[in-house]
Motif scaffolding. Structure first.
Motif, PDB file in Angstrom:
ATOM      1  N   PRO A 182       0.541  -1.076   0.077  1.00 22.52           N
ATOM      2  CA  PRO A 182       0.091   0.010  -0.088  1.00 22.52           C
ATOM      3  C   PRO A 182       0.881   1.225   0.126  1.00 22.52           C
ATOM      4  N   CYS A 183       2.025   1.183   0.351  1.00 23.87           N
ATOM      5  CA  CYS A 183       3.089   2.369   0.374  1.00 23.87           C
ATOM      6  C   CYS A 183       3.289   2.694  -0.927  1.00 23.87           C
ATOM      7  N   CYS A 184       3.409   1.776  -1.993  1.00 23.89           N
ATOM      8  CA  CYS A 184       3.627   2.053  -3.503  1.00 23.89           C
ATOM      9  C   CYS A 184       2.485   1.758  -4.480  1.00 23.89           C
ATOM     10  N   PHE A 185       1.453   1.165  -4.274  1.00 24.91           N
ATOM     11  CA  PHE A 185       0.568   0.680  -5.292  1.00 24.91           C
ATOM     12  C   PHE A 185      -0.206   1.922  -5.527  1.00 24.91           C
ATOM     13  N   GLU A 186      -0.048   2.908  -6.352  1.00 25.70           N
ATOM     14  CA  GLU A 186      -0.579   4.079  -6.724  1.00 25.70           C
ATOM     15  C   GLU A 186      -1.563   3.742  -7.881  1.00 25.70           C
ATOM     16  N   VAL A 187      -2.637   4.173  -7.962  1.00 25.38           N
ATOM     17  CA  VAL A 187      -3.656   3.903  -9.068  1.00 25.38           C
ATOM     18  C   VAL A 187      -4.256   5.188  -9.428  1.00 25.38           C
ATOM     19  N   SER A 188      -4.977   5.005 -10.476  1.00 28.36           N
ATOM     20  CA  SER A 188      -5.882   6.216 -11.090  1.00 28.36           C
ATOM     21  C   SER A 188      -7.057   6.121 -10.435  1.00 28.36           C
ATOM     22  N   GLU A 189      -8.054   7.177 -10.546  1.00 27.84           N
ATOM     23  CA  GLU A 189      -9.270   7.510 -10.153  1.00 27.84           C
ATOM     24  C   GLU A 189     -10.232   6.164 -10.547  1.00 27.84           C
ATOM     25  N   ALA A 190     -10.041   5.741 -11.808  1.00 22.72           N
ATOM     26  CA  ALA A 190     -10.872   5.030 -12.267  1.00 22.72           C
ATOM     27  C   ALA A 190     -10.611   3.550 -11.813  1.00 22.72           C
ATOM     28  N   VAL A 191      -9.455   3.083 -11.362  1.00 24.23           N
ATOM     29  CA  VAL A 191      -9.032   1.884 -10.612  1.00 24.23           C
ATOM     30  C   VAL A 191      -9.655   1.771  -9.403  1.00 24.23           C
ATOM     31  N   SER A 192      -9.501   2.993  -8.502  1.00 26.41           N
ATOM     32  CA  SER A 192      -9.830   3.069  -7.240  1.00 26.41           C
ATOM     33  C   SER A 192     -11.618   3.015  -7.208  1.00 26.41           C
ATOM     34  N   GLU A 193     -12.077   3.334  -8.346  1.00 24.88           N
ATOM     35  CA  GLU A 193     -13.583   3.074  -8.432  1.00 24.88           C
ATOM     36  C   GLU A 193     -13.891   1.880  -8.450  1.00 24.88           C
ATOM     37  N   PHE A 199     -15.405  -3.695  -2.920  1.00 26.78           N
ATOM     38  CA  PHE A 199     -15.079  -3.797  -1.513  1.00 26.78           C
ATOM     39  C   PHE A 199     -15.756  -2.625  -1.008  1.00 26.78           C
ATOM     40  N   PRO A 200     -17.121  -2.405  -1.076  1.00 25.29           N
ATOM     41  CA  PRO A 200     -17.752  -1.095  -0.432  1.00 25.29           C
ATOM     42  C   PRO A 200     -17.871  -0.959   1.032  1.00 25.29           C
ATOM     43  N   GLN A 201     -17.672  -2.203   1.523  1.00 26.53           N
ATOM     44  CA  GLN A 201     -17.696  -2.370   3.185  1.00 26.53           C
ATOM     45  C   GLN A 201     -16.558  -2.270   3.722  1.00 26.53           C
ATOM     46  N   TYR A 202     -15.214  -2.424   2.688  1.00 25.86           N
ATOM     47  CA  TYR A 202     -13.817  -2.066   3.256  1.00 25.86           C
ATOM     48  C   TYR A 202     -13.197  -0.704   2.732  1.00 25.86           C
ATOM     49  N   PRO A 203     -13.598   0.255   3.269  1.00 20.36           N
ATOM     50  CA  PRO A 203     -13.213   1.552   2.793  1.00 20.36           C
ATOM     51  C   PRO A 203     -11.557   1.763   2.959  1.00 20.36           C
ATOM     52  N   GLU A 204     -10.998   0.863   4.179  1.00 23.55           N
ATOM     53  CA  GLU A 204      -9.604   1.051   4.522  1.00 23.55           C
ATOM     54  C   GLU A 204      -8.599   0.584   3.407  1.00 23.55           C
ATOM     55  N   ILE A 205      -9.149  -0.033   2.349  1.00 25.91           N
ATOM     56  CA  ILE A 205      -8.346  -0.635   1.455  1.00 25.91           C
ATOM     57  C   ILE A 205      -7.697   0.392   0.632  1.00 25.91           C
ATOM     58  N   ILE A 206      -8.321   1.634   0.439  1.00 27.56           N
ATOM     59  CA  ILE A 206      -7.921   2.691  -0.093  1.00 27.56           C
ATOM     60  C   ILE A 206      -7.516   3.868   0.554  1.00 27.56           C
ATOM     61  N   SER A 207      -6.204   4.576   0.531  1.00 31.75           N
ATOM     62  CA  SER A 207      -5.692   5.596   0.856  1.00 31.75           C
ATOM     63  C   SER A 207      -5.473   6.831   0.223  1.00 31.75           C
ATOM     64  N   TYR A 208      -5.636   7.786   0.679  1.00 38.23           N
ATOM     65  CA  TYR A 208      -5.111   9.015  -0.025  1.00 38.23           C
ATOM     66  C   TYR A 208      -4.048   9.780   0.575  1.00 38.23           C
ATOM     67  N   SER A 209      -2.979  10.323  -0.217  1.00 35.34           N
ATOM     68  CA  SER A 209      -1.848  11.273   0.094  1.00 35.34           C
ATOM     69  C   SER A 209      -2.510  12.496   0.343  1.00 35.34           C
ATOM     70  N   SER A 210      -1.594  13.464   0.959  1.00 32.29           N
ATOM     71  CA  SER A 210      -2.001  14.851   1.047  1.00 32.29           C
ATOM     72  C   SER A 210      -2.071  15.637  -0.242  1.00 32.29           C
ATOM     73  N   GLU A 211      -1.368  15.019  -1.235  1.00 35.51           N
ATOM     74  CA  GLU A 211      -1.306  15.550  -2.560  1.00 35.51           C
ATOM     75  C   GLU A 211      -2.481  14.963  -3.433  1.00 35.51           C
ATOM     76  N   GLY A 212      -3.359  14.130  -2.663  1.00 36.51           N
ATOM     77  CA  GLY A 212      -4.288  13.668  -3.528  1.00 36.51           C
ATOM     78  C   GLY A 212      -4.080  12.189  -4.291  1.00 36.51           C
ATOM     79  N   ARG A 213      -2.862  11.685  -4.270  1.00 34.11           N
ATOM     80  CA  ARG A 213      -2.623  10.530  -4.938  1.00 34.11           C
ATOM     81  C   ARG A 213      -3.503   9.187  -4.171  1.00 34.11           C
TER      82      ARG A 213
END
Length: 277
Positions: A182-193, A199-213
Motif C-alpha cells: 500500500p506504500c507503493c501501489f498508486e492507482v488512477s481514480e478509475a481503478v480506485s472506483e 469492496f464497499p464495506q472496506y474503505p480502509e483498502i483505499i488511502s489518499y496522500s495529502s497531494e491527492g494521490r
C-alpha cells in the motif's frame, strides 16, 4: 510468520511458518542466486519475459533442487489477470515446466490433491497466495493482480477447493507472499472506483496522500475476501513485504518500469511419513 532462508549455495527463498513441513513443500523464490543476465538478473523463473529459455530452465532447476521437488513435474499457467481456477490432474504434471506454450491456458489459479505435482506461478508486484487444506490434503496457488483482486480470485480459489475436494474454509491455511504494498501501489481514480464497487464495506483498502494521490492495499483486499469466505484470521499469514521497496530481493515490474524477471510461488503435496512407535 514469513522468513527468508538460504540453501548455502546462493539461493534465497521465503517460507511461511504457518504451513507444516510434513506432507507439504512450499517456497517463494527471490531474484538471488540464478544464472540470468541483466535485465533479468539473476533467478528469473518465467519463460515469457524475453530471457533465454535455457537460463530460466536452469534457474527453475536450482530453485526446485532447493525445495527437493522435481522441476520436470512443475505445472505453470498463462496468467491473464482473470478469475479462472484450474484443477490439475496427475497427467498434467510438467505442463509449462520447460516450454511456455505448453502451460495451462488462460487461468490465474491452480488447485490439486495430487502428490508430487508442484504448482508454480510467477510474479513481479502482483499478489501470490498459497493455500493448503491439511484435512482433505489439497494445495492451491493464486495470482492476484489488481484485476484478479477485484474479481476475487483468492476467494474463488477457496470456493473451487470446496467444490472439487470438499475443503472446509475453516480448515484452509493461506499465505499472502511479497507483493507491491500500500506504500507503493498508486492507482488512477478509475481503478480506485473499481475497488470501491468491489469492496464497499472496506474503505480502509483505499488511502489518499495529502497531494491527492490514491493508493490501494492489495494485501488487505485479499485477506478480507478470504475472511469473508470463512478462513479463520489465525489461518491467514501475510508477508507484508513490498516488492517495489525490496526490488533488490524481489522482481518489481513498476520499479523496473516494465522489463524485468519474475519470482515464483510454489507449493506441492508430498508423502506423509508415518511415525513408528
Amino acid at each position: 510468520m514469513f522468513q527468508l532462508r538460504h540453501n548455502g549455495k546462493g539461493i534465497w527463498f521465503g517460507q511461511f511458518s504457518l504451513f507444516p513441513q510434513e506432507g507439504l513443500v512450499h517456497g517463494i523464490s527471490t531474484r538471488l542466486g540464478g544464472v540470468s543476465k541483466l535485465p533479468f538478473a539473476s533467478l528469473n523463473m518465467a519463460l515469457h519475459t524475453g530471457d533465454e529459455a535455457d537460463a530460466v530452465c536452469a534457474n527453475r532447476r536450482l530453485f526446485c533442487e532447493t525445495l527437493c521437488v522435481k522441476p520436470e513435474r512443475l505445472v505453470t499457467l498463462r496468467q491473464v489477470h482473470g478469475e479462472r481456477v484450474h484443477r490439475v490432474r496427475s497427467d498434467e504434471a510438467g505442463r509449462g515446466s520447460k516450454v511456455y506454450d505448453d502451460s495451462v491456458l488462460q487461468a490465474d489459479a491452480l488447485i490439486t490433491n495430487e502428490l508430487d505435482v508442484p504448482l508454480m506461478l510467477c510474479f513481479a508486484d502482483c499478489v501470490p497466495v498459497l493455500f493448503y487444506d491439511p484435512v482433505q490434503r489439497v494445495v492451491a496457488a493464486a495470482h492476484a493482480g489488481w484485476k484478479g483482486t477485484v474479481s476475487r480470485i483468492t476467494q474463488k480459489t477457496v470456493q473451487q477447493m470446496r467444490q472439487e475436494y470438499n475443503s472446509r474454509p475453516e480448515d484452509v491455511l493461506a499465505g499472502i507472499a511479497p507483493a507491491i504494498g500500500p506504500c507503493c501501489f498508486e492507482v488512477s481514480e478509475a481503478v480506485s472506483e473499481k475497488f470501491c464497487k468491489a469492496f464497499p464495506q472496506y474503505p480502509e483498502i483505499i488511502s489518499y496522500s495529502s497531494e491527492g494521490r490514491i493508493f490501494i492495499d492489495l494485501w488487505a483486499a485479499n485477506r478480507l475476501q478470504l475472511e469473508e469466505e470463512g478462513l479463520l484470521p489465525r489461518h491467514i499469514d501475510s508477508a507484508d513485504v513490498c516488492t517495489k521497496c525490496s526490488a533488490e530481493l524481489f522482481y518489481s515490474y513498476r520499479k523496473a518500469q516494465g522489463t524485468t524477471g519474475r519470482f515464483a510461488a510454489l507449493i506441492s503435496l508430498t508423502d506423509v511419513v508415518e511415525q513408528s512407535d
